[in-house]
Design a protein around this motif. Structure first.
Motif, PDB file in Angstrom:
ATOM      1  N   ILE A  68      22.278 -24.993 -30.191  1.00  0.00           N
ATOM      2  CA  ILE A  68      22.727 -26.287 -29.893  1.00  0.00           C
ATOM      3  C   ILE A  68      22.147 -27.340 -30.778  1.00  0.00           C
ATOM      4  O   ILE A  68      22.884 -28.067 -31.408  1.00  0.00           O
ATOM      5  CB  ILE A  68      21.968 -26.602 -28.493  1.00  0.00           C
ATOM      6  N   THR A  76      31.210 -27.203 -32.094  1.00  0.00           N
ATOM      7  CA  THR A  76      30.477 -28.562 -31.528  1.00  0.00           C
ATOM      8  C   THR A  76      31.542 -29.520 -32.081  1.00  0.00           C
ATOM      9  O   THR A  76      31.523 -30.890 -31.164  1.00  0.00           O
ATOM     10  CB  THR A  76      29.391 -28.511 -32.069  1.00  0.00           C
ATOM     11  N   GLY A  95      24.603 -27.116 -33.886  1.00  0.00           N
ATOM     12  CA  GLY A  95      25.816 -27.764 -33.826  1.00  0.00           C
ATOM     13  C   GLY A  95      25.617 -29.373 -33.483  1.00  0.00           C
ATOM     14  O   GLY A  95      26.439 -29.942 -34.517  1.00  0.00           O
ATOM     15  N   ILE A  96      24.591 -29.685 -32.882  1.00  0.00           N
ATOM     16  CA  ILE A  96      24.256 -31.468 -32.983  1.00  0.00           C
ATOM     17  C   ILE A  96      24.152 -32.095 -34.239  1.00  0.00           C
ATOM     18  O   ILE A  96      24.841 -32.862 -34.488  1.00  0.00           O
ATOM     19  CB  ILE A  96      23.406 -31.665 -31.826  1.00  0.00           C
ATOM     20  N   VAL A 155      29.045 -22.119 -33.621  1.00  0.00           N
ATOM     21  CA  VAL A 155      28.604 -23.436 -32.828  1.00  0.00           C
ATOM     22  C   VAL A 155      28.680 -24.560 -33.490  1.00  0.00           C
ATOM     23  O   VAL A 155      29.151 -25.501 -33.111  1.00  0.00           O
ATOM     24  CB  VAL A 155      27.066 -22.739 -32.214  1.00  0.00           C
ATOM     25  N   THR A 212      27.293 -31.863 -36.481  1.00  0.00           N
ATOM     26  CA  THR A 212      28.177 -32.926 -36.235  1.00  0.00           C
ATOM     27  C   THR A 212      27.605 -34.254 -36.483  1.00  0.00           C
ATOM     28  O   THR A 212      28.229 -35.173 -36.869  1.00  0.00           O
ATOM     29  CB  THR A 212      28.844 -32.702 -34.718  1.00  0.00           C
TER      30      THR A 212
END
Length: 334
Positions: free
Chosen positions: A251, A84, A254-255, A80, A258
């Motif tokens: 999630i 992402t 991943g967020i 992930v 990034t």
């Protein structure tokens, strides 16, 4: 070099110390950034962005540790994290240089960077799983120390007394944190964390070479494109979860990973490494807080003795390299 993962300059920085790099995931990408035109320099904004990156990375690694304790497989978290970034980097290219920069004659170089970077990413995710967050964060600050050693041994660059003194100072800090009489730190965890920092330094050397001909965002994108399929295959062996909490953690990883890349990139666009690197060390405070609040784990006393030495070593190395770079630029002026 500073340990920092950055899609735009993709040093790791060093990552931090491009590091990071990465960070790395973070941890493993080093941002190699050149001098910016003075008109583009916004030091205060750069400091704020770098602070946001440091806090976001600390949050990501806290979620990695939470995910592990919640039973999330390492392969899922890594997948992930990497996948992402692909759509975000593609959008970045579409809005800036266009996709023509994806053409490359150095696929072999990108593959080797991905091989070493992927290894470093696994180690960087394992370190906070095996160690208290503050301890793994402190060991990550040794990436610039290894970068200096590799520059001398592999690239045969001249390393002066200031940087060699910084190397000795940094290793003294490591011994204080993990050596005999220090904290009760698992040996395997300490070895993994130090190996992760070493891989960040290795990747920073590779990125310095690639960056001579390749766009820095493209370097990070190829890294994700090469590693994501392998991580996807690995993830099938672990089985996927249907727990909404697991999905929320994935999630979040991943967020946050990034977002940290983006913030690191922007920070180096508006300021120089030597002026913003101090903010990286705020991640140690954040890691100590997360360790206490989420895992009821207080940093050992030995960490507060050794960490200042490791941090001081990193700052000396980065500042000294910036001074030498400016001196080289002045000698090249007509």
């Amino acid at each position: 070099m500073a340990p920092t993962p950055s899609p735009a300059d993709d040093k790791p920085d060093t990552l931090l110390a491009e590091a990071a790099e990465n960070t790395a995931a973070t941890g493993s990408e080093q941002a190699e950034t050149g001098a910016r035109p003075q008109a583009n320099q916004r030091p205060t904004l750069a400091l704020v962005l770098r602070l946001g990156a440091a806090l976001t990375l600390a949050t990501m690694f806290a979620m990695v540790k939470l995910g592990h304790e919640h039973g999330l497989p390492l392969s899922h978290m890594l997948l992930v994290r990497q996948a992402t970034s692909i759509p975000i980097l593609l959008v970045w290219l579409a809005m800036t240089t266009g996709f023509a920069v994806l053409r490359t004659k150095r696929l072999g170089g990108h593959f080797m960077r991905s091989l070493y970077g992927g290894t470093g990413m696994v180690l960087n995710f394992l370190a906070p799983i095996l160690l208290p967050l503050a301890v793994s964060t402190t060991f990550s600050f040794t990436a610039p120390i290894f970068a200096v050693i590799l520059s001398a041994v592999v690239l045969h660059e001249h390393v002066g007394k200031w940087r060699w003194m910084a190397v000795l100072l940094g290793f003294a800090g490591v011994l204080l944190v993990a050596g005999p009489g220090g904290a009760d730190i698992p040996l395997i965890g300490a070895c993994v964390a130090i190996a992760a920092a070493f891989m960040v330094a290795v990747v920073s050397i590779q990125i310095r070479d690639l960056a001579q001909t390749e766009n820095s965002v493209v370097i990070v994108l190829y890294f994700s494109l090469f590693t994501s399929p392998l991580l996807l295959i690995w993830s099938f062996f672990d089985g996927w979860t249907s727990d909404p909490v697991d999905f929320a953690l994935l999630i979040g990883i991943g967020i946050s990973g990034t977002l940290a890349q983006v913030l690191l990139t922007l920070a180096l666009r508006f300021g120089q490494v030597a002026s913003v690197i101090v903010m990286d060390y705020v991640s140690l405070i954040a890691a100590a807080f997360y360790g206490w609040y989420l895992f009821a784990s207080l940093p050992p006393a030995s960490l507060w003795l050794g960490a200042p030495l490791i941090i001081a070593a990193g700052v000396i190395i980065v500042v000294r390299e910036q001074i030498l770079r400016r001196m080289r630029m002045r000698t090249m002026e007509p």
